[in-house]
Motif scaffolding. Sequence first.
Motif, PDB file in Angstrom:
ATOM      1  N   UNK A 108       8.506  11.912   8.237  1.00 48.05           N
ATOM      2  CA  UNK A 108       8.852  10.537   8.572  1.00 48.05           C
ATOM      3  C   UNK A 108       9.008   9.681   7.320  1.00 48.05           C
ATOM      4  N   UNK A 109      10.057   8.867   7.265  1.00 49.17           N
ATOM      5  CA  UNK A 109      10.136   7.881   6.179  1.00 49.17           C
ATOM      6  C   UNK A 109       9.064   6.816   6.350  1.00 49.17           C
ATOM      7  N   UNK A 110       8.690   6.172   5.263  1.00 46.60           N
ATOM      8  CA  UNK A 110       7.616   5.181   5.294  1.00 46.60           C
ATOM      9  C   UNK A 110       7.914   4.034   6.256  1.00 46.60           C
ATOM     10  N   UNK A 111       9.204   3.709   6.428  1.00 43.49           N
ATOM     11  CA  UNK A 111       9.573   2.543   7.228  1.00 43.49           C
ATOM     12  C   UNK A 111       9.386   2.754   8.727  1.00 43.49           C
ATOM     13  N   UNK A 112       9.155   3.975   9.163  1.00 44.68           N
ATOM     14  CA  UNK A 112       9.069   4.271  10.596  1.00 44.68           C
ATOM     15  C   UNK A 112       7.648   4.670  10.955  1.00 44.68           C
ATOM     16  N   UNK A 113       7.052   3.940  11.901  1.00 44.90           N
ATOM     17  CA  UNK A 113       5.677   4.223  12.319  1.00 44.90           C
ATOM     18  C   UNK A 113       5.639   5.448  13.224  1.00 44.90           C
ATOM     19  N   UNK A 114       4.444   6.001  13.363  1.00 44.20           N
ATOM     20  CA  UNK A 114       4.282   7.166  14.246  1.00 44.20           C
ATOM     21  C   UNK A 114       4.588   6.807  15.697  1.00 44.20           C
ATOM     22  N   UNK A 115       4.200   5.606  16.134  1.00 45.96           N
ATOM     23  CA  UNK A 115       4.498   5.208  17.511  1.00 45.96           C
ATOM     24  C   UNK A 115       6.004   5.113  17.732  1.00 45.96           C
ATOM     25  N   UNK A 116       6.706   4.500  16.796  1.00 44.09           N
ATOM     26  CA  UNK A 116       8.159   4.410  16.927  1.00 44.09           C
ATOM     27  C   UNK A 116       8.777   5.802  16.945  1.00 44.09           C
ATOM     28  N   UNK A 117       8.287   6.680  16.095  1.00 44.76           N
ATOM     29  CA  UNK A 117       8.825   8.041  16.044  1.00 44.76           C
ATOM     30  C   UNK A 117       8.631   8.768  17.372  1.00 44.76           C
ATOM     31  N   UNK A 118       7.424   8.644  17.959  1.00 39.35           N
ATOM     32  CA  UNK A 118       7.172   9.321  19.234  1.00 39.35           C
ATOM     33  C   UNK A 118       8.012   8.739  20.352  1.00 39.35           C
ATOM     34  N   UNK A 119       8.395   7.483  20.209  1.00 42.15           N
ATOM     35  CA  UNK A 119       9.210   6.831  21.234  1.00 42.15           C
ATOM     36  C   UNK A 119      10.679   7.157  21.113  1.00 42.15           C
ATOM     37  N   UNK A 120      11.114   7.718  19.970  1.00 43.70           N
ATOM     38  CA  UNK A 120      12.553   7.850  19.798  1.00 43.70           C
ATOM     39  C   UNK A 120      13.028   9.172  19.204  1.00 43.70           C
ATOM     40  N   UNK A 121      12.157  10.095  18.854  1.00 41.75           N
ATOM     41  CA  UNK A 121      12.668  11.328  18.247  1.00 41.75           C
ATOM     42  C   UNK A 121      13.547  12.094  19.228  1.00 41.75           C
ATOM     43  N   UNK A 122      13.051  12.365  20.437  1.00 45.97           N
ATOM     44  CA  UNK A 122      13.879  13.067  21.411  1.00 45.97           C
ATOM     45  C   UNK A 122      15.051  12.203  21.862  1.00 45.97           C
ATOM     46  N   UNK A 123      14.795  10.943  22.204  1.00 45.78           N
ATOM     47  CA  UNK A 123      15.851  10.066  22.698  1.00 45.78           C
ATOM     48  C   UNK A 123      16.884   9.793  21.607  1.00 45.78           C
ATOM     49  N   UNK A 124      16.408   9.593  20.396  1.00 49.33           N
ATOM     50  CA  UNK A 124      17.314   9.310  19.302  1.00 49.33           C
ATOM     51  C   UNK A 124      18.163  10.502  18.925  1.00 49.33           C
ATOM     52  N   UNK A 125      17.563  11.685  18.842  1.00 42.93           N
ATOM     53  CA  UNK A 125      18.339  12.881  18.525  1.00 42.93           C
ATOM     54  C   UNK A 125      19.287  13.237  19.666  1.00 42.93           C
ATOM     55  N   UNK A 126      18.878  12.942  20.908  1.00 44.83           N
ATOM     56  CA  UNK A 126      19.790  13.136  22.038  1.00 44.83           C
ATOM     57  C   UNK A 126      21.001  12.214  21.901  1.00 44.83           C
ATOM     58  N   UNK A 127      20.749  10.946  21.612  1.00 45.17           N
ATOM     59  CA  UNK A 127      21.850  10.006  21.397  1.00 45.17           C
ATOM     60  C   UNK A 127      22.728  10.465  20.244  1.00 45.17           C
ATOM     61  N   UNK A 128      22.096  11.014  19.208  1.00 47.65           N
ATOM     62  CA  UNK A 128      22.842  11.466  18.032  1.00 47.65           C
ATOM     63  C   UNK A 128      23.825  12.573  18.391  1.00 47.65           C
ATOM     64  N   UNK A 129      23.349  13.597  19.101  1.00 43.41           N
ATOM     65  CA  UNK A 129      24.290  14.681  19.386  1.00 43.41           C
ATOM     66  C   UNK A 129      25.315  14.278  20.440  1.00 43.41           C
ATOM     67  N   UNK A 130      24.918  13.406  21.388  1.00 37.04           N
ATOM     68  CA  UNK A 130      25.884  12.963  22.387  1.00 37.04           C
ATOM     69  C   UNK A 130      27.040  12.196  21.737  1.00 37.04           C
ATOM     70  N   UNK A 131      26.719  11.353  20.790  1.00 37.33           N
ATOM     71  CA  UNK A 131      27.742  10.512  20.160  1.00 37.33           C
ATOM     72  C   UNK A 131      28.454  11.198  19.004  1.00 37.33           C
ATOM     73  N   UNK A 132      27.768  12.132  18.325  1.00 38.08           N
ATOM     74  CA  UNK A 132      28.311  12.683  17.082  1.00 38.08           C
ATOM     75  C   UNK A 132      28.749  14.132  17.170  1.00 38.08           C
ATOM     76  N   UNK A 133      28.408  14.841  18.250  1.00 36.90           N
ATOM     77  CA  UNK A 133      28.718  16.275  18.303  1.00 36.90           C
ATOM     78  C   UNK A 133      29.468  16.722  19.563  1.00 36.90           C
TER      79      UNK A 133
END
Length: 323
Positions: A108-133
């Motif tokens: 994790x980069x310093x700017x991202x908290x553990x709570x934010x990461x747990x809230x968005x790793x799956x959702x964010x990576x899902x959004x990433x592949x849906x939009x970019x792949x």
Amino acid sequence: MAHAIRFHETGGPDVLRWEEVTVGDPGPDEVRIRHVAVGLNFADTYFRTGLYPAPLPAGLGVEASGVIEAVGQDVTHVAEGDRVTYTGSPLGAYSTERVMPADSLIKLPEEISCETAAAMTMRGLTSAYLLRRIHPLRAGDTVLLHAAAGGVGLIFSQWAKLLGITVIGTVSSEEKAEIARAHGCDHIIYYRRENVAKRVRELTGGQGVPVVFDSIGKDTVAGSMAALRRRGLLVCFGTASGVPPLDAMQLAVHGSLFVTRPALADYIAEPAERAALADELFGHVASGRITVEINQRYALQDAVRAHREMETGRTTGSSVFVP
């Protein structure tokens, strides 16, 4: 003593149990991680109900973030004390700590908290592949997104805005419509009281959209196909209402459509591709271009209540457990 949510039989939320567990030392290529936050995802219910089979008894959850407390032999890309996040198998994220393979961890980069990461790793990576792949979307394209006020929907809409893509989003209530609009959704359709395909045609000058992103499944698939333009793509990336029956002839009837049922695991299996998607996601979140709001927080002991509220549609956006 470490604790975890486990289930010994499949079924409703009541099968989830809060149990003491023993966590040993990491072996080769493994780490022991102390969880700071754990993600709550609708896909967790698929394992609990048996839609996704798992040997019983089993742990639950595939997404969490925390601090590495020990590393095994041959682990080189992370070290003791690193803050990390992950999404994917093996099951067992609903726990205070665990031993797991090191190769699935993302620093994790310093700017991202553990709570934010747990809230968005799956959702964010899902959004990433849906939009970019999934499809070569371009600025000026319009897409239909079901569950626009959900965890994926809120990240997806913000990211789409950055790419110049117009989002038509479906929601079930005025409250969820307001949330979706605030996160970049351009047009709202109330899928329980409006004809989705008809409204999409009205909003696109009768053409329909090139891609529909459908995480609901059985209840929406017919409208999703009817909303697509000729040779459009139906992306069935979730089954909140059940697995949709797909008649191949209907693909021809609706204009020689394409359909895919993707899984995040297949888009982050290669370390280089996972790193590329994660870097793009983390860059947007760290800079504030994409915001991740945690709308529900639960104690791990409250997993039964959390599952009930999620399955009955009483949650919006992202939810996390705080061990």
